[in-house]
Design a protein around this motif. Sequence first.
Motif, PDB file in Angstrom:
ATOM      1  N   HIS A 110       0.913  -1.234   0.167  1.00  0.00           N
ATOM      2  CA  HIS A 110       0.038   0.033  -0.029  1.00  0.00           C
ATOM      3  C   HIS A 110       0.889   1.328   0.244  1.00  0.00           C
ATOM      4  O   HIS A 110       0.570   2.092   0.366  1.00  0.00           O
ATOM      5  CB  HIS A 110      -0.898   0.114   1.299  1.00  0.00           C
ATOM      6  N   SER A 111       2.098   1.265  -0.633  1.00  0.00           N
ATOM      7  CA  SER A 111       3.170   2.403  -0.556  1.00  0.00           C
ATOM      8  C   SER A 111       2.381   3.946  -0.600  1.00  0.00           C
ATOM      9  O   SER A 111       1.809   4.171  -1.635  1.00  0.00           O
ATOM     10  CB  SER A 111       4.038   2.094  -1.404  1.00  0.00           C
ATOM     11  N   ASP A 112       2.605   4.466   0.221  1.00  0.00           N
ATOM     12  CA  ASP A 112       2.254   5.850   0.391  1.00  0.00           C
ATOM     13  C   ASP A 112       0.538   6.021  -0.144  1.00  0.00           C
ATOM     14  O   ASP A 112       0.232   7.229  -0.373  1.00  0.00           O
ATOM     15  CB  ASP A 112       3.092   6.747  -0.535  1.00  0.00           C
ATOM     16  N   GLN A 113       0.060   5.021   0.434  1.00  0.00           N
ATOM     17  CA  GLN A 113      -1.594   5.223   0.125  1.00  0.00           C
ATOM     18  C   GLN A 113      -2.125   5.110   1.746  1.00  0.00           C
ATOM     19  O   GLN A 113      -1.328   4.956   2.678  1.00  0.00           O
ATOM     20  CB  GLN A 113      -2.081   4.096  -0.424  1.00  0.00           C
ATOM     21  N   GLU A 114      -3.254   5.303   1.741  1.00  0.00           N
ATOM     22  CA  GLU A 114      -4.142   5.590   3.234  1.00  0.00           C
ATOM     23  C   GLU A 114      -3.641   4.211   4.102  1.00  0.00           C
ATOM     24  O   GLU A 114      -3.586   4.330   5.152  1.00  0.00           O
ATOM     25  CB  GLU A 114      -5.531   5.638   3.113  1.00  0.00           C
ATOM     26  N   ASP A 115      -3.653   3.139   3.578  1.00  0.00           N
ATOM     27  CA  ASP A 115      -3.435   1.867   4.209  1.00  0.00           C
ATOM     28  C   ASP A 115      -1.909   1.593   4.554  1.00  0.00           C
ATOM     29  O   ASP A 115      -1.609   0.717   5.314  1.00  0.00           O
ATOM     30  CB  ASP A 115      -4.039   0.652   3.783  1.00  0.00           C
ATOM     31  N   ASP A 116      -1.213   2.366   3.998  1.00  0.00           N
ATOM     32  CA  ASP A 116       0.582   2.211   4.447  1.00  0.00           C
ATOM     33  C   ASP A 116       0.333   2.813   5.864  1.00  0.00           C
ATOM     34  O   ASP A 116       0.460   4.125   6.081  1.00  0.00           O
ATOM     35  CB  ASP A 116       1.207   3.010   3.429  1.00  0.00           C
ATOM     36  N   ILE A 117       0.731   1.960   6.820  1.00  0.00           N
ATOM     37  CA  ILE A 117       0.746   2.423   8.027  1.00  0.00           C
ATOM     38  C   ILE A 117       1.809   3.493   8.351  1.00  0.00           C
ATOM     39  O   ILE A 117       1.640   4.286   9.579  1.00  0.00           O
ATOM     40  CB  ILE A 117       0.584   1.278   9.194  1.00  0.00           C
ATOM     41  N   HIS A 118       2.953   3.390   7.741  1.00  0.00           N
ATOM     42  CA  HIS A 118       3.931   4.339   8.155  1.00  0.00           C
ATOM     43  C   HIS A 118       4.296   5.231   6.948  1.00  0.00           C
ATOM     44  O   HIS A 118       5.457   5.515   6.888  1.00  0.00           O
ATOM     45  CB  HIS A 118       4.987   3.869   8.798  1.00  0.00           C
ATOM     46  N   SER A 119       3.403   5.805   6.134  1.00  0.00           N
ATOM     47  CA  SER A 119       3.633   6.472   5.145  1.00  0.00           C
ATOM     48  C   SER A 119       3.952   8.199   5.722  1.00  0.00           C
ATOM     49  O   SER A 119       2.805   8.566   6.372  1.00  0.00           O
ATOM     50  CB  SER A 119       2.680   6.565   4.125  1.00  0.00           C
ATOM     51  N   PRO A 120       4.837   8.772   5.261  1.00  0.00           N
ATOM     52  CA  PRO A 120       4.915  10.356   5.707  1.00  0.00           C
ATOM     53  C   PRO A 120       4.250  11.192   4.652  1.00  0.00           C
ATOM     54  O   PRO A 120       4.037  12.459   4.979  1.00  0.00           O
ATOM     55  CB  PRO A 120       6.565  10.615   5.537  1.00  0.00           C
ATOM     56  N   ILE A 121       3.581  10.534   3.766  1.00  0.00           N
ATOM     57  CA  ILE A 121       2.746  11.281   2.738  1.00  0.00           C
ATOM     58  C   ILE A 121       1.509  11.379   3.075  1.00  0.00           C
ATOM     59  O   ILE A 121       0.772  12.447   3.138  1.00  0.00           O
ATOM     60  CB  ILE A 121       2.914  10.609   1.333  1.00  0.00           C
ATOM     61  N   THR A 122       0.646  10.237   3.306  1.00  0.00           N
ATOM     62  CA  THR A 122      -0.752  10.053   3.872  1.00  0.00           C
ATOM     63  C   THR A 122      -0.863  10.556   5.215  1.00  0.00           C
ATOM     64  O   THR A 122      -1.841  10.737   5.550  1.00  0.00           O
ATOM     65  CB  THR A 122      -1.156   8.640   3.522  1.00  0.00           C
ATOM     66  N   HIS A 123       0.268  10.217   5.988  1.00  0.00           N
ATOM     67  CA  HIS A 123       0.162  10.606   7.607  1.00  0.00           C
ATOM     68  C   HIS A 123       1.105  12.019   7.819  1.00  0.00           C
ATOM     69  O   HIS A 123       1.203  12.472   6.995  1.00  0.00           O
ATOM     70  CB  HIS A 123       0.544   9.362   8.455  1.00  0.00           C
ATOM     71  N   SER A 124       1.831  11.980   8.851  1.00  0.00           N
ATOM     72  CA  SER A 124       2.983  12.935   9.024  1.00  0.00           C
ATOM     73  C   SER A 124       4.373  12.296   9.260  1.00  0.00           C
ATOM     74  O   SER A 124       4.714  11.067   9.178  1.00  0.00           O
ATOM     75  CB  SER A 124       2.797  13.604  10.298  1.00  0.00           C
ATOM     76  N   PHE A 125       5.332  13.329   9.008  1.00  0.00           N
ATOM     77  CA  PHE A 125       6.548  12.715   9.141  1.00  0.00           C
ATOM     78  C   PHE A 125       6.875  11.883  10.642  1.00  0.00           C
ATOM     79  O   PHE A 125       7.557  10.975  10.653  1.00  0.00           O
ATOM     80  CB  PHE A 125       7.568  13.870   9.082  1.00  0.00           C
ATOM     81  N   PHE A 126       6.457  12.692  11.621  1.00  0.00           N
ATOM     82  CA  PHE A 126       6.725  12.263  13.106  1.00  0.00           C
ATOM     83  C   PHE A 126       5.934  10.848  13.056  1.00  0.00           C
ATOM     84  O   PHE A 126       6.522   9.892  13.579  1.00  0.00           O
ATOM     85  CB  PHE A 126       6.119  13.185  13.797  1.00  0.00           C
ATOM     86  N   HIS A 127       4.607  10.718  12.498  1.00  0.00           N
ATOM     87  CA  HIS A 127       4.274   9.602  12.672  1.00  0.00           C
ATOM     88  C   HIS A 127       4.655   8.273  11.827  1.00  0.00           C
ATOM     89  O   HIS A 127       4.701   7.253  12.439  1.00  0.00           O
ATOM     90  CB  HIS A 127       2.695   9.563  11.998  1.00  0.00           C
ATOM     91  N   SER A 128       5.458   8.630  10.407  1.00  0.00           N
ATOM     92  CA  SER A 128       5.922   7.654  10.048  1.00  0.00           C
ATOM     93  C   SER A 128       7.467   7.121  10.460  1.00  0.00           C
ATOM     94  O   SER A 128       7.873   6.054  10.254  1.00  0.00           O
ATOM     95  CB  SER A 128       6.237   8.045   8.456  1.00  0.00           C
ATOM     96  N   HIS A 129       7.919   8.240  11.302  1.00  0.00           N
ATOM     97  CA  HIS A 129       9.278   7.788  11.611  1.00  0.00           C
ATOM     98  C   HIS A 129       9.247   6.927  13.024  1.00  0.00           C
ATOM     99  O   HIS A 129       9.771   5.985  13.031  1.00  0.00           O
ATOM    100  CB  HIS A 129       9.969   9.059  12.226  1.00  0.00           C
ATOM    101  N   LEU A 130       7.927   7.281  13.998  1.00  0.00           N
ATOM    102  CA  LEU A 130       8.035   6.383  15.169  1.00  0.00           C
ATOM    103  C   LEU A 130       6.437   6.449  15.827  1.00  0.00           C
ATOM    104  O   LEU A 130       6.300   5.334  16.441  1.00  0.00           O
ATOM    105  CB  LEU A 130       9.162   6.696  16.161  1.00  0.00           C
ATOM    106  N   GLY A 131       5.977   7.488  15.533  1.00  0.00           N
ATOM    107  CA  GLY A 131       4.572   7.498  16.059  1.00  0.00           C
ATOM    108  C   GLY A 131       3.718   6.177  15.747  1.00  0.00           C
ATOM    109  O   GLY A 131       2.870   5.666  16.552  1.00  0.00           O
TER     110      GLY A 131
END
Length: 300
Positions: free
Chosen positions: A112-133
């Motif tokens: 699901h790269s960089d789609q909504e179901d990608d649980i750690h995408s900095p594109i659909t979510h935030s940088f912080f979230h993709s890093h560790l949140g």
Amino acid sequence: MNSNIKINNYFDDLLASKESRLGLGVFIGMIVFHIGALMAFQTGVSKVAILIFTLSYLSKGLGITMGFHRYFAHRSFKTSRFFQFFLGVLGTGAVQGGVLWWASHHRGHHKHSDQEDDIHSPITHSFFHSHLGWMWTKECFSRAKYRLNDFSVFPEIKFLNKYYVVVLALQAGFFYGLGELLNNYAPSLNTNGNQLLVWGFFVATVWTWHITFSINSVCHIFGKPKYKSNDHSKNNWPMAFLALGEGWHNNHHKYGWSARNGFLWYELDPTYYVLKLLEALGIVWDLKTPTQKQLESDLL
Ligand SMILES: [Zn+2]
Ligand SMILES: [Zn+2]
């Protein structure tokens, strides 16, 4: 949007479910490890501590890149059942969760790269979230229904996935014991149990964490794409250097099945060099790599 995903609500039903308790546990664990790493100011440093840190970083790094990533998540080469277990133990030592959990999430990332179901995408979510949140959310545990039927058939791998904390306790004990031994028998080295525990276990773990996490965050934002890959993956040479070849992340998203991530002489890929050495020794085999013709015709 998948309504099950509320990624911006960390600890949203705090303690109400097993998954949210696990997310909170990861959050607390990360704080403890960062404090452990900061204890380096208390223990001081020595040449032995730097050596142990470096060896621990390389071992954790290769455990993730060669083991959890290129073997368990992508099956980019073959090996014996014994070495498969060894790779599992090596990766487990990096303190990034169980092997099946890690590889399962990573397969989800590619699907699901960089789609909504990608649980750690900095594109659909935030940088912080993709890093560790993302690791503090209950979704990170509730969605880890393994896409890894191929490896969960091995009882020793299932055991390792479930009891990975045992590997961590043994590792911590090893570094502390080694430091105490050296303190007793070679006091001129100026080290001790606490110092090697801090540098070998805590500092090396936190250092390797942020490098691995940066592949998810930094390498989907900063750098250059070389191939069309239907996502925002980038090639980033400083990250490739630090992450033993994983920073050629656009190359990797294009050829996820490849044991090799750096395709040109200057695209350093230490993980692949180690795999070539192990291949020459007969320890791994059937390394999958794209052909030169494929590489040239796929360029952007
Ligand atoms: Zn990626
Ligand atoms: Zn991958």
